[in-house]
Design a protein around this motif. Structure first.
Motif, PDB file in Angstrom:
ATOM      1  N   UNK A   1       0.833  -1.202   0.000  1.00  0.00           N
ATOM      2  CA  UNK A   1       0.000   0.000   0.000  1.00  0.00           C
ATOM      3  C   UNK A   1       0.867   1.251   0.000  1.00  0.00           C
ATOM      4  N   UNK A   2       0.524   2.260  -0.810  1.00  0.00           N
ATOM      5  CA  UNK A   2       1.227   3.535  -0.710  1.00  0.00           C
ATOM      6  C   UNK A   2       1.042   4.110   0.696  1.00  0.00           C
ATOM      7  N   UNK A   3       2.083   4.760   1.200  1.00  0.00           N
ATOM      8  CA  UNK A   3       2.025   5.312   2.552  1.00  0.00           C
ATOM      9  C   UNK A   3       2.952   6.514   2.648  1.00  0.00           C
ATOM     10  N   UNK A   4       2.800   7.245   3.736  1.00  0.00           N
ATOM     11  CA  UNK A   4       3.616   8.426   4.018  1.00  0.00           C
ATOM     12  C   UNK A   4       4.080   8.356   5.464  1.00  0.00           C
ATOM     13  N   UNK A   5       5.304   8.806   5.707  1.00  0.00           N
ATOM     14  CA  UNK A   5       5.751   8.986   7.081  1.00  0.00           C
ATOM     15  C   UNK A   5       6.074  10.471   7.274  1.00  0.00           C
ATOM     16  N   UNK A   6       5.912  10.954   8.489  1.00  0.00           N
ATOM     17  CA  UNK A   6       6.080  12.383   8.779  1.00  0.00           C
ATOM     18  C   UNK A   6       7.351  12.629   9.580  1.00  0.00           C
ATOM     19  N   UNK A   7       7.930  13.817   9.343  1.00  0.00           N
ATOM     20  CA  UNK A   7       9.114  14.218  10.092  1.00  0.00           C
ATOM     21  C   UNK A   7      10.421  13.741   9.488  1.00  0.00           C
ATOM     22  N   UNK A   8      10.358  13.191   8.274  1.00  0.00           N
ATOM     23  CA  UNK A   8      11.543  12.655   7.603  1.00  0.00           C
ATOM     24  C   UNK A   8      11.587  13.138   6.159  1.00  0.00           C
ATOM     25  N   UNK A   9      12.799  13.469   5.690  1.00  0.00           N
ATOM     26  CA  UNK A   9      13.005  13.890   4.303  1.00  0.00           C
ATOM     27  C   UNK A   9      13.977  12.929   3.624  1.00  0.00           C
ATOM     28  N   UNK A  10      13.675  12.560   2.385  1.00  0.00           N
ATOM     29  CA  UNK A  10      14.523  11.668   1.581  1.00  0.00           C
ATOM     30  C   UNK A  10      15.711  12.467   1.063  1.00  0.00           C
ATOM     31  N   UNK A  11      16.937  11.942   1.263  1.00  0.00           N
ATOM     32  CA  UNK A  11      18.136  12.632   0.801  1.00  0.00           C
ATOM     33  C   UNK A  11      19.155  11.635   0.251  1.00  0.00           C
TER      34      UNK A  11
ATOM     35  N   UNK B   1       9.115  14.957  -4.879  1.00  0.00           N
ATOM     36  CA  UNK B   1      10.355  14.990  -4.103  1.00  0.00           C
ATOM     37  C   UNK B   1      11.326  15.949  -4.785  1.00  0.00           C
ATOM     38  N   UNK B   2      11.339  17.183  -4.329  1.00  0.00           N
ATOM     39  CA  UNK B   2      12.122  18.243  -4.957  1.00  0.00           C
ATOM     40  C   UNK B   2      13.606  17.854  -5.029  1.00  0.00           C
ATOM     41  N   UNK B   3      14.135  17.279  -3.975  1.00  0.00           N
ATOM     42  CA  UNK B   3      15.549  16.885  -3.918  1.00  0.00           C
ATOM     43  C   UNK B   3      15.875  15.857  -5.009  1.00  0.00           C
ATOM     44  N   UNK B   4      15.095  14.793  -5.075  1.00  0.00           N
ATOM     45  CA  UNK B   4      15.338  13.741  -6.071  1.00  0.00           C
ATOM     46  C   UNK B   4      15.210  14.282  -7.487  1.00  0.00           C
ATOM     47  N   UNK B   5      14.175  15.066  -7.733  1.00  0.00           N
ATOM     48  CA  UNK B   5      13.941  15.568  -9.084  1.00  0.00           C
ATOM     49  C   UNK B   5      14.996  16.595  -9.499  1.00  0.00           C
ATOM     50  N   UNK B   6      15.521  17.371  -8.554  1.00  0.00           N
ATOM     51  CA  UNK B   6      16.587  18.324  -8.887  1.00  0.00           C
ATOM     52  C   UNK B   6      17.856  17.575  -9.294  1.00  0.00           C
ATOM     53  N   UNK B   7      18.187  16.504  -8.575  1.00  0.00           N
ATOM     54  CA  UNK B   7      19.368  15.708  -8.925  1.00  0.00           C
ATOM     55  C   UNK B   7      19.164  15.047 -10.281  1.00  0.00           C
ATOM     56  N   UNK B   8      17.959  14.555 -10.534  1.00  0.00           N
ATOM     57  CA  UNK B   8      17.639  13.955 -11.828  1.00  0.00           C
ATOM     58  C   UNK B   8      17.836  14.968 -12.959  1.00  0.00           C
TER      59      UNK B   8
END
Length: 194
Positions: free
Chosen positions: A41-51, A173-180
């Motif tokens: 299932x798609x899900x979200x967690x809070x308080x964490x950023x992907x880097x 995900x701004x970080x991932x897409x900027x690196x892409x």
């Protein structure tokens, strides 16, 4: 802490009497599902950023030329979208080896798309592991990713497949897409066609 975390993870949780566990994936666990699961299932967690701050010496790079893969960094107010899998505890025998390069299992609360919640586990590479590379300009991260490859393939493939999977989940995900964007601006055409 050493980069190899297999023994640490196996000592952290006792699964005795537990039939299934939720696992949250936010990187390659979204698109490379090479383990059995009972539910997804798609899900979200809070308080964490992907880097892209974790080094990959064993999958997408080598000890001499590590690639970069994602980890989670605590960030108040952040939301990280990913995929949750309900798995049998014996799946961690495999996943602890797959995620051994600096990742530890932590408990987290996941919010599913329907608003319901569940407790589960997530692999996070903390800054005290030997493979942690830390923050860098996104253009520099892209250049490192463009040059790295390991036993699991080019580091660029990891980035591009993750970006594609995040778009499919409706994540921005701004970080991932900027690196892409940096990678595709600097990469040979063959990488763009993947």
């Amino acid at each position: 802490m050493t980069a190899n975390t297999i023994d640490h993870n196996r000592a952290r949780y006792n699964f005795e009497g537990i039939e299934s566990v939720w696992l949250f994936g936010y990187g390659s666990l979204i698109y490379k599902v090479d383990f059995p699961f009972l539910e997804q299932r798609p899900a979200t967690i809070r308080g964490w950023a992907r880097r892209f701050w974790q080094g990959s010496h064993d999958h997408r790079g080598t000890p001499e030329a590590p690639g970069r893969v994602v980890t989670l960094i605590e960030q108040p107010g952040a939301r990280c979208k990913g995929m949750a899998y309900r798995v049998s505890p014996n799946v961690f025998e495999y996943l602890d080896v797959r995620e051994k390069n600096g990742y530890l299992r932590f408990s987290t609360t996941m919010t599913f798309d329907d608003g319901s919640h569940a407790e589960g586990l997530v692999y996070i590479a903390t800054e005290d592991n030997e493979a942690f590379l830390g923050e860098a300009p996104e253009a520099d991260i892209a250049a490192q990713i463009a040059a790295a490859a390991g036993p699991s393939g080019p580091n660029s493939e990891y980035l591009l497949r993750l970006a594609e999977s995040l778009r499919a989940l409706g994540d921005d995900c701004v970080h991932t897409f900027a690196i892409e964007t940096h990678l595709l601006g600097n990469e040979p055409v063959a990488v763009k066609d993947r």
